[in-house]
Design a protein around this motif. Sequence first.
Motif, PDB file in Angstrom:
ATOM      1  N   ALA A  40       0.879  -1.226  -0.002  1.00 41.44           N
ATOM      2  CA  ALA A  40       0.073   0.034  -0.046  1.00 41.44           C
ATOM      3  C   ALA A  40       0.841   1.251   0.087  1.00 41.44           C
ATOM      4  O   ALA A  40       0.706   2.260  -0.628  1.00 41.44           O
ATOM      5  CB  ALA A  40      -0.909  -0.061   1.161  1.00 41.44           C
ATOM      6  N   VAL A  41       2.049   1.370   0.947  1.00 37.39           N
ATOM      7  CA  VAL A  41       2.910   2.239   0.675  1.00 37.39           C
ATOM      8  C   VAL A  41       3.544   2.689  -0.536  1.00 37.39           C
ATOM      9  O   VAL A  41       3.746   3.712  -1.070  1.00 37.39           O
ATOM     10  CB  VAL A  41       3.857   2.275   1.935  1.00 37.39           C
ATOM     11  N   GLN A  42       3.804   1.249  -1.159  1.00 41.94           N
ATOM     12  CA  GLN A  42       4.648   1.580  -2.399  1.00 41.94           C
ATOM     13  C   GLN A  42       3.562   1.943  -3.544  1.00 41.94           C
ATOM     14  O   GLN A  42       4.105   3.020  -4.481  1.00 41.94           O
ATOM     15  CB  GLN A  42       5.072  -0.012  -2.807  1.00 41.94           C
ATOM     16  N   GLU A  43       2.516   1.575  -3.538  1.00 41.99           N
ATOM     17  CA  GLU A  43       1.468   2.197  -4.283  1.00 41.99           C
ATOM     18  C   GLU A  43       1.153   3.589  -4.102  1.00 41.99           C
ATOM     19  O   GLU A  43       1.080   4.395  -5.250  1.00 41.99           O
ATOM     20  CB  GLU A  43       0.150   1.330  -4.069  1.00 41.99           C
ATOM     21  N   GLN A  44       1.341   4.164  -2.924  1.00 40.95           N
ATOM     22  CA  GLN A  44       1.207   5.410  -2.785  1.00 40.95           C
ATOM     23  C   GLN A  44       2.334   6.243  -3.024  1.00 40.95           C
ATOM     24  O   GLN A  44       2.033   7.562  -3.643  1.00 40.95           O
ATOM     25  CB  GLN A  44       0.839   5.854  -1.162  1.00 40.95           C
ATOM     26  N   ILE A  45       3.502   5.735  -2.832  1.00 40.92           N
ATOM     27  CA  ILE A  45       4.791   6.335  -3.426  1.00 40.92           C
ATOM     28  C   ILE A  45       4.545   6.582  -4.803  1.00 40.92           C
ATOM     29  O   ILE A  45       5.123   7.695  -5.376  1.00 40.92           O
ATOM     30  CB  ILE A  45       6.057   5.722  -3.054  1.00 40.92           C
ATOM     31  N   ASP A  46       4.248   5.532  -5.675  1.00 40.72           N
ATOM     32  CA  ASP A  46       4.323   5.581  -6.984  1.00 40.72           C
ATOM     33  C   ASP A  46       3.077   6.716  -7.342  1.00 40.72           C
ATOM     34  O   ASP A  46       3.503   7.482  -8.405  1.00 40.72           O
ATOM     35  CB  ASP A  46       3.791   4.311  -7.600  1.00 40.72           C
ATOM     36  N   GLU A  47       2.073   6.968  -6.796  1.00 38.30           N
ATOM     37  CA  GLU A  47       0.931   7.789  -7.146  1.00 38.30           C
ATOM     38  C   GLU A  47       1.747   9.214  -6.747  1.00 38.30           C
ATOM     39  O   GLU A  47       1.429  10.144  -7.432  1.00 38.30           O
ATOM     40  CB  GLU A  47      -0.225   7.539  -6.418  1.00 38.30           C
ATOM     41  N   PHE A  48       2.332   9.295  -5.796  1.00 42.19           N
ATOM     42  CA  PHE A  48       2.686  10.674  -5.579  1.00 42.19           C
ATOM     43  C   PHE A  48       4.017  10.972  -6.529  1.00 42.19           C
ATOM     44  O   PHE A  48       3.972  12.268  -7.058  1.00 42.19           O
ATOM     45  CB  PHE A  48       3.366  10.558  -4.052  1.00 42.19           C
ATOM     46  N   GLU A  49       4.788   9.996  -6.895  1.00 40.55           N
ATOM     47  CA  GLU A  49       5.931  10.341  -7.708  1.00 40.55           C
ATOM     48  C   GLU A  49       5.313  10.693  -9.090  1.00 40.55           C
ATOM     49  O   GLU A  49       5.599  11.530  -9.856  1.00 40.55           O
ATOM     50  CB  GLU A  49       6.858   9.097  -7.731  1.00 40.55           C
ATOM     51  N   GLN A  50       4.195   9.921  -9.531  1.00 43.71           N
ATOM     52  CA  GLN A  50       3.519  10.423 -10.842  1.00 43.71           C
ATOM     53  C   GLN A  50       2.977  11.712 -10.841  1.00 43.71           C
ATOM     54  O   GLN A  50       2.947  12.675 -11.845  1.00 43.71           O
ATOM     55  CB  GLN A  50       2.460   9.208 -11.105  1.00 43.71           C
ATOM     56  N   ARG A  52       3.862  14.177  -9.048  1.00 49.75           N
ATOM     57  CA  ARG A  52       4.832  15.160  -8.735  1.00 49.75           C
ATOM     58  C   ARG A  52       5.478  15.493 -10.247  1.00 49.75           C
ATOM     59  O   ARG A  52       5.805  16.780 -10.584  1.00 49.75           O
ATOM     60  CB  ARG A  52       5.769  14.675  -7.864  1.00 49.75           C
ATOM     61  N   ALA A  53       5.921  14.169 -10.988  1.00 51.66           N
ATOM     62  CA  ALA A  53       6.326  14.221 -12.079  1.00 51.66           C
ATOM     63  C   ALA A  53       5.437  15.070 -13.085  1.00 51.66           C
ATOM     64  O   ALA A  53       6.179  16.096 -14.010  1.00 51.66           O
ATOM     65  CB  ALA A  53       6.599  12.962 -12.685  1.00 51.66           C
ATOM     66  N   GLU A  54       4.207  14.779 -13.108  1.00 58.95           N
ATOM     67  CA  GLU A  54       3.108  15.613 -14.021  1.00 58.95           C
ATOM     68  C   GLU A  54       3.331  16.965 -13.964  1.00 58.95           C
ATOM     69  O   GLU A  54       3.249  17.711 -14.722  1.00 58.95           O
ATOM     70  CB  GLU A  54       1.927  14.983 -13.928  1.00 58.95           C
ATOM     71  N   PHE A  55       3.243  17.387 -12.327  1.00 56.51           N
ATOM     72  CA  PHE A  55       3.162  18.713 -12.037  1.00 56.51           C
ATOM     73  C   PHE A  55       4.617  19.390 -12.561  1.00 56.51           C
ATOM     74  O   PHE A  55       4.435  20.662 -12.991  1.00 56.51           O
ATOM     75  CB  PHE A  55       3.110  18.758 -10.617  1.00 56.51           C
ATOM     76  N   GLN A  63       2.286  25.614 -17.582  1.00 52.41           N
ATOM     77  CA  GLN A  63       0.832  25.269 -17.512  1.00 52.41           C
ATOM     78  C   GLN A  63       0.440  24.670 -16.138  1.00 52.41           C
ATOM     79  O   GLN A  63      -0.685  24.082 -16.139  1.00 52.41           O
ATOM     80  CB  GLN A  63       0.681  24.081 -18.574  1.00 52.41           C
ATOM     81  N   ALA A  64       1.097  24.581 -15.265  1.00 55.86           N
ATOM     82  CA  ALA A  64       0.976  24.326 -14.011  1.00 55.86           C
ATOM     83  C   ALA A  64      -0.086  25.090 -13.045  1.00 55.86           C
ATOM     84  O   ALA A  64       0.007  26.252 -13.211  1.00 55.86           O
ATOM     85  CB  ALA A  64       2.034  24.214 -12.953  1.00 55.86           C
ATOM     86  N   VAL A  72      -0.758  17.413  -5.629  1.00 56.42           N
ATOM     87  CA  VAL A  72       0.667  16.841  -5.091  1.00 56.42           C
ATOM     88  C   VAL A  72       0.891  17.082  -3.672  1.00 56.42           C
ATOM     89  O   VAL A  72       1.147  15.670  -3.040  1.00 56.42           O
ATOM     90  CB  VAL A  72       1.714  17.777  -6.042  1.00 56.42           C
ATOM     91  N   GLN A  73       0.575  18.067  -2.961  1.00 61.29           N
ATOM     92  CA  GLN A  73       0.627  18.280  -1.645  1.00 61.29           C
ATOM     93  C   GLN A  73       0.007  17.493  -0.927  1.00 61.29           C
ATOM     94  O   GLN A  73       0.119  16.514   0.192  1.00 61.29           O
ATOM     95  CB  GLN A  73       0.508  19.768  -1.124  1.00 61.29           C
ATOM     96  N   GLU A  74      -1.538  17.080  -1.217  1.00 61.57           N
ATOM     97  CA  GLU A  74      -2.354  16.214  -0.444  1.00 61.57           C
ATOM     98  C   GLU A  74      -1.813  15.058  -0.681  1.00 61.57           C
ATOM     99  O   GLU A  74      -2.148  14.048   0.383  1.00 61.57           O
ATOM    100  CB  GLU A  74      -3.725  16.401  -1.469  1.00 61.57           C
ATOM    101  N   ALA A  75      -1.293  14.584  -1.811  1.00 64.18           N
ATOM    102  CA  ALA A  75      -0.587  13.245  -1.924  1.00 64.18           C
ATOM    103  C   ALA A  75       0.431  12.844  -1.124  1.00 64.18           C
ATOM    104  O   ALA A  75       0.577  11.791  -0.583  1.00 64.18           O
ATOM    105  CB  ALA A  75      -0.501  12.846  -3.471  1.00 64.18           C
ATOM    106  N   GLN A  76       1.155  13.845  -1.018  1.00 61.66           N
ATOM    107  CA  GLN A  76       2.177  13.732   0.067  1.00 61.66           C
ATOM    108  C   GLN A  76       1.895  13.731   1.255  1.00 61.66           C
ATOM    109  O   GLN A  76       2.553  12.836   2.113  1.00 61.66           O
ATOM    110  CB  GLN A  76       3.229  14.870  -0.339  1.00 61.66           C
ATOM    111  N   ASP A  77       1.000  14.461   1.960  1.00 63.30           N
ATOM    112  CA  ASP A  77       0.447  14.309   3.060  1.00 63.30           C
ATOM    113  C   ASP A  77      -0.272  12.950   3.458  1.00 63.30           C
ATOM    114  O   ASP A  77      -0.017  12.464   4.483  1.00 63.30           O
ATOM    115  CB  ASP A  77      -0.598  15.317   3.279  1.00 63.30           C
TER     116      ASP A  77
END
Length: 124
Positions: A40-50, A52-55, A63-64, A72-77
């Motif tokens: 679950a943590v690994q999935e959340q890390i992947d989501e956050f990294e994705q 962040r990369a898109e941002f 275009q941000a 991005v901040q919510e995903a990190q939190d």
Amino acid sequence: MSVEQVSIEDLGRELGERIAETPEYKRFEEARAAVQRDEAVQEQIDEFEQLRAEFMQARQTGQATNAELQRVQEAQDELHSMPVMSEYLDAQDELEETLEAINEAISEPLAVDFGGEAGGCCQD
């Protein structure tokens, strides 16, 4: 290589070995292993990294949006609030404090902050 140089390198190796035996380092290693094992943590890390990369890509093209930054901040939190990740971050902070104290102890008699100055160019 001089005898003094070998002795200093031996001391450095010994210091590294002793650091690896500290409770702070052991806690960090255990926490890191727990993060790596937790799907679950690994999935959340992947989501956050994705996100962040898109941002970052959107920011480079101008275009941000604030909404994207907020996501991005919510995903990190969310990631940081997961107990396994929270323990890892706490352990990392504790280890960094220990390593900073070691850096200060090494640097003090030399009047050089090896963690801050020695790697860079001349500083005024």
